[in-house]
Design a protein around this motif. Structure first.
Motif, PDB file in Angstrom:
ATOM      1  N   THR A   1      11.638   0.173  -7.738  1.00  0.00           N
ATOM      2  CA  THR A   1      11.628  -0.071  -6.365  1.00  0.00           C
ATOM      3  C   THR A   1      12.057  -1.387  -5.860  1.00  0.00           C
ATOM      4  N   THR A   2      12.824  -1.620  -4.740  1.00  0.00           N
ATOM      5  CA  THR A   2      13.186  -2.644  -4.218  1.00  0.00           C
ATOM      6  C   THR A   2      12.923  -2.916  -2.922  1.00  0.00           C
ATOM      7  N   PRO A   3      12.092  -4.016  -2.500  1.00  0.00           N
ATOM      8  CA  PRO A   3      11.767  -5.046  -3.443  1.00  0.00           C
ATOM      9  C   PRO A   3      10.766  -4.596  -4.467  1.00  0.00           C
ATOM     10  N   LYS A   4      10.847  -5.306  -5.598  1.00  0.00           N
ATOM     11  CA  LYS A   4       9.904  -4.922  -6.632  1.00  0.00           C
ATOM     12  C   LYS A   4       8.327  -5.022  -6.267  1.00  0.00           C
ATOM     13  N   LEU A   5       7.578  -4.207  -6.948  1.00  0.00           N
ATOM     14  CA  LEU A   5       6.243  -4.354  -6.831  1.00  0.00           C
ATOM     15  C   LEU A   5       5.426  -4.536  -8.002  1.00  0.00           C
ATOM     16  N   PRO A   6       5.182  -5.834  -8.335  1.00  0.00           N
ATOM     17  CA  PRO A   6       4.746  -6.368  -9.400  1.00  0.00           C
ATOM     18  C   PRO A   6       3.362  -5.986  -9.596  1.00  0.00           C
ATOM     19  N   HIS A   7       2.667  -5.924  -8.522  1.00  0.00           N
ATOM     20  CA  HIS A   7       1.204  -5.468  -8.673  1.00  0.00           C
ATOM     21  C   HIS A   7       1.231  -4.056  -9.281  1.00  0.00           C
ATOM     22  N   TRP A   8       1.961  -3.232  -8.778  1.00  0.00           N
ATOM     23  CA  TRP A   8       1.992  -1.620  -9.227  1.00  0.00           C
ATOM     24  C   TRP A   8       2.332  -1.750 -10.512  1.00  0.00           C
ATOM     25  N   VAL A   9       3.365  -2.617 -11.063  1.00  0.00           N
ATOM     26  CA  VAL A   9       3.727  -2.407 -12.283  1.00  0.00           C
ATOM     27  C   VAL A   9       2.463  -2.959 -13.461  1.00  0.00           C
TER      28      VAL A   9
ATOM     29  N   LEU B   1       6.317   6.897  -5.415  1.00  0.00           N
ATOM     30  CA  LEU B   1       4.997   6.156  -6.088  1.00  0.00           C
ATOM     31  C   LEU B   1       3.786   6.604  -5.406  1.00  0.00           C
ATOM     32  N   LEU B   2       3.774   6.578  -4.291  1.00  0.00           N
ATOM     33  CA  LEU B   2       2.486   6.789  -3.267  1.00  0.00           C
ATOM     34  C   LEU B   2       2.066   8.296  -3.896  1.00  0.00           C
ATOM     35  N   SER B   3       2.949   9.440  -3.882  1.00  0.00           N
ATOM     36  CA  SER B   3       2.837  10.578  -4.283  1.00  0.00           C
ATOM     37  C   SER B   3       2.233  10.763  -5.452  1.00  0.00           C
ATOM     38  N   ALA B   4       2.692   9.757  -6.503  1.00  0.00           N
ATOM     39  CA  ALA B   4       2.241   9.994  -7.749  1.00  0.00           C
ATOM     40  C   ALA B   4       0.689   9.416  -7.998  1.00  0.00           C
TER      41      ALA B   4
ATOM     42  N   CYS C   1       0.851  -1.139   0.017  1.00  0.00           N
ATOM     43  CA  CYS C   1       0.107  -0.033   0.136  1.00  0.00           C
ATOM     44  C   CYS C   1       0.890   1.248   0.159  1.00  0.00           C
ATOM     45  N   LEU C   2       2.276   1.134  -0.135  1.00  0.00           N
ATOM     46  CA  LEU C   2       3.154   1.987  -0.422  1.00  0.00           C
ATOM     47  C   LEU C   2       3.398   3.156   0.838  1.00  0.00           C
ATOM     48  N   PHE C   3       3.611   2.368   1.923  1.00  0.00           N
ATOM     49  CA  PHE C   3       3.614   3.355   3.258  1.00  0.00           C
ATOM     50  C   PHE C   3       5.010   3.247   3.765  1.00  0.00           C
TER      51      PHE C   3
END
Length: 210
Positions: free
Chosen positions: A178-186, A125-128, A116-118
């Motif tokens: 981002t590390t670790p990757k965020l495949p859901h957001w990709v 990414l959260l700001s975007a 959830c980008l916290f």
């Protein structure tokens, strides 16, 4: 806002101040995205003095924004929260001790907070995402000028269209780096890729307000 007054309750082992803080942030994030969606869905276009071509472009921009926000909301509710809830329920059903339950809950909080980008590494990414959802309010405000005989509508909606594209580009760039990757957001950024003017897809690949 979630809170717990019974400090001596065994539930405190699970619902610490940190845990409640994470859950409250999730609820606030979902409420922000949901409010943006409802705000756009409730917008109607009454008869206007504007040329039909401009009104048509404004309606198309609304649909682009609504598509983007619905995509983000669906991702949060189903790809993240619903799937993770099923996973944690399965793990909890196999737990034998309170220590195992607490460990499962702690891992869940870390994972859901990251997705959830916290985390610190996902703030851009959260700001975007928040910037994109905030465009619903800007769109609603720009509608106030629709009946004015001036260049204000073109400028205002052109700015919103540009911000939408920049937000999608930033989302993809951040999600893939981002590390670790965020495949859901990709995947979300990929779903929104047709909104870009430079997209190879022909669905939306033209600028409404050049």
């Amino acid at each position: 806002m979630l809170s717990m007054q019974q400090h001596g309750s065994p539930l405190r082992l699970l619902f610490s101040d940190h845990a409640l803080h994470v859950y409250n942030r999730i609820h606030q994030f979902l409420a922000f995205i949901g409010t943006a969606r409802v705000k756009l869905e409730l917008i109607r276009f009454p008869r206007s003095r504007l040329q039909p071509s401009l009104l048509h472009r404004v309606m198309l921009l609304k649909m682009r924004l609504l598509h983007a926000i619905r995509t983000i909301q669906t991702h949060l509710l189903h790809r993240i929260l619903a799937n993770m809830s099923v996973q944690v329920d399965t793990e909890l059903a196999q737990a034998q001790t309170i220590e195992e339950i607490c460990d499962i809950h702690k891992r869940f909080l870390v994972q859901v907070g990251h997705r959830c980008l916290f985390g610190e590494q996902t703030q851009l990414l959260l700001s975007a995402v928040r910037k994109l959802a905030g465009l619903a309010g800007e769109f609603e405000g720009a509608l106030l000028f629709l009946d004015h005989e001036s260049l204000i509508p073109n400028k205002a909606f052109g700015h919103i269209e540009k911000q939408l594209q920049e937000s999608v580009k930033l989302m993809y760039r951040c999600a893939t780096s981002t590390t670790p990757k965020l495949p859901h957001w990709v995947a979300v950024a990929g779903d929104l890729e047709p909104l870009l003017v430079s997209s190879p897809s022909q669905r939306y690949s033209h600028c409404l307000f050049p």
